[in-house]
Scaffold this motif. Sequence first.
Motif, short mmCIF file in Angstrom:
data_model
loop_
_atom_site.label_atom_id
_atom_site.label_comp_id
_atom_site.label_asym_id
_atom_site.label_seq_id
_atom_site.Cartn_x
_atom_site.Cartn_y
_atom_site.Cartn_z
N PRO A 338 -4.77 -3.68 -5.61
CA PRO A 338 -4.55 -5.18 -5.93
C PRO A 338 -5.66 -5.94 -6.51
O PRO A 338 -5.53 -6.65 -7.48
CB PRO A 338 -4.00 -5.77 -4.71
CG PRO A 338 -4.57 -5.03 -3.53
CD PRO A 338 -4.55 -3.54 -3.92
N VAL A 339 -6.85 -5.56 -6.13
CA VAL A 339 -8.24 -6.26 -6.78
C VAL A 339 -8.21 -5.88 -7.86
O VAL A 339 -8.58 -6.76 -8.89
CB VAL A 339 -9.17 -6.05 -5.60
CG1 VAL A 339 -10.35 -6.64 -6.04
CG2 VAL A 339 -9.05 -6.39 -4.17
N GLU A 342 -5.84 -7.86 -9.87
CA GLU A 342 -6.51 -9.34 -10.19
C GLU A 342 -7.57 -9.38 -11.05
O GLU A 342 -7.49 -10.34 -11.72
CB GLU A 342 -7.15 -9.68 -8.48
CG GLU A 342 -7.41 -11.12 -8.58
CD GLU A 342 -8.07 -11.10 -7.02
OE1 GLU A 342 -8.37 -12.53 -6.53
OE2 GLU A 342 -8.50 -10.31 -6.44
N SER A 353 -4.40 -14.46 -6.46
CA SER A 353 -5.26 -13.78 -5.25
C SER A 353 -4.56 -12.80 -4.92
O SER A 353 -3.46 -12.55 -5.09
CB SER A 353 -5.51 -14.91 -4.25
OG SER A 353 -4.54 -15.33 -3.60
N THR A 354 -5.25 -12.00 -3.83
CA THR A 354 -4.50 -11.04 -3.09
C THR A 354 -4.21 -11.40 -1.82
O THR A 354 -4.86 -12.43 -1.12
CB THR A 354 -5.23 -9.62 -3.07
OG1 THR A 354 -6.52 -9.86 -2.54
CG2 THR A 354 -5.72 -9.13 -4.56
N ASN A 358 -1.98 -4.98 0.10
CA ASN A 358 -1.44 -4.35 -1.25
C ASN A 358 -0.49 -5.49 -1.74
O ASN A 358 0.53 -5.12 -2.53
CB ASN A 358 -0.55 -3.07 -1.08
CG ASN A 358 0.50 -3.18 -0.20
OD1 ASN A 358 0.46 -4.02 0.78
ND2 ASN A 358 1.44 -2.19 -0.03
N LEU A 360 -0.06 -9.11 -4.18
CA LEU A 360 -0.60 -10.03 -5.28
C LEU A 360 0.13 -11.32 -4.87
O LEU A 360 1.58 -11.55 -4.55
CB LEU A 360 -0.04 -9.63 -6.61
CG LEU A 360 -0.57 -8.41 -7.03
CD1 LEU A 360 0.02 -8.16 -8.56
CD2 LEU A 360 -1.92 -8.06 -6.91
N ARG A 361 -0.60 -12.40 -4.59
CA ARG A 361 -0.22 -13.73 -4.06
C ARG A 361 -0.27 -14.70 -5.30
O ARG A 361 -1.17 -14.91 -5.75
CB ARG A 361 -0.93 -14.11 -2.90
CG ARG A 361 -0.58 -15.53 -2.52
CD ARG A 361 -1.11 -16.06 -0.98
NE ARG A 361 -2.58 -15.64 -1.09
CZ ARG A 361 -3.44 -15.95 -0.11
NH1 ARG A 361 -2.97 -16.69 0.85
NH2 ARG A 361 -4.70 -15.56 0.03
#
Length: 391
Positions: A338-339, A342, A353-354, A358, A360-361
């Motif tokens: 996820p990073v 991002e 953000s994450t 795993n 993504l927010r």
Amino acid sequence: MPSKTVVNNYGSFDVTFKKGKGATLVDVNGKKYIDFLAGIAVNCLGHNFRPLVKAISKQASKQIHICNYFLSDTGVAYAEELLTATGFDGVFFGNSGAEANEAAIKLARKFGQLNGGAKRKTIVTLENSFHGRTLATIKATGQDKFHPECFEPYPEGFKTIKANDYEAIKTAFDDTTCALMVECVQGEGGVNLLQAEWIQEAARLARKAGALVIADEVQTGMGRTGSLLASEQLQFNPDVVTLAKGIAGGVPMGACLFRGNANGVYAAGDHQSTFGGNPLACAAARVVLKTLTSPDFLARVTQKGNDMRAEIASWNIPCVKDVRGLGLMTGIEIEGDPVAIEKQCLEAGLLFSTAGTNVLRLVPPLNISQAEIKQGLSILHDVLAQGAVNQ
């Protein structure tokens, strides 16, 4: 590189912003970004929201801070408006979510002592929860990664159970329990939703054992999930609610609300905050509350969130395993790093953000425009589609 003069506790990216408007930010090089992060759900009315700017400026010209040995007209007015809107009886103002949760923890411990003696001091929390960065609130947090050995010893008196597990709540509460403390949607833990029936039963059993029920709405409160409080949708009627993040649109503020058995527990000297509820923060918070409670505002938050999740799900991109959330709080569970996604989106002009391991927010401003939603989703689609190809 990030500034060498500011300790990089946040693992900050090499981007420095200078201004913003709506859900669009501009860095020092003039590059524009769509903001699906909103300061981690703090800038609930986006950037440079004129009524908010005007209220802050007006209050700053009158009074910024007053010692809490006295009252401010702005603080009293906001307290009355907030309690009326939420249906609570009393409020303590602080500066952050962690501080609001500390207030709730201390209130619960005193309640336990008054209603069961010294043994009633345990607070039950949930796995994958997050309640703050103070020693007490990180111990309340149900994630081992937030309990490194270097910060020991931690405060005692916390017990963690699995969310949405009916077997767990059968034995979770006894005469040593002073409170059940939950997030309505676990933000940092991965945008995990509580089942309404489960939290209603958990709350019933906690109260049956003589404990309070605390809703940590630091992230989910103040309209984020499409209702003023997310607990309204889950219908478990918490005795205590904590708020922060979007409560004042970007000005530091937190609040601990209480009612019923939880009201009247605190006495003078039990818990204080030098800057808590200062007139500047309260002036900003009044604008936020007035905006959130204006006709159809929260209905639009719900619709925008539902539309965003439906759009993301319709892409049928293989690396996307789940899309979930409430209101404008969305988690996209992915297969992969996820990073890395991002960072790719940041380079393409999209912020989020994450969360968890795993996920993504996405927590954009509540008043984000349709054009900004469309532009941000377009960037996200292209990066996710490319990422799927590269799996």
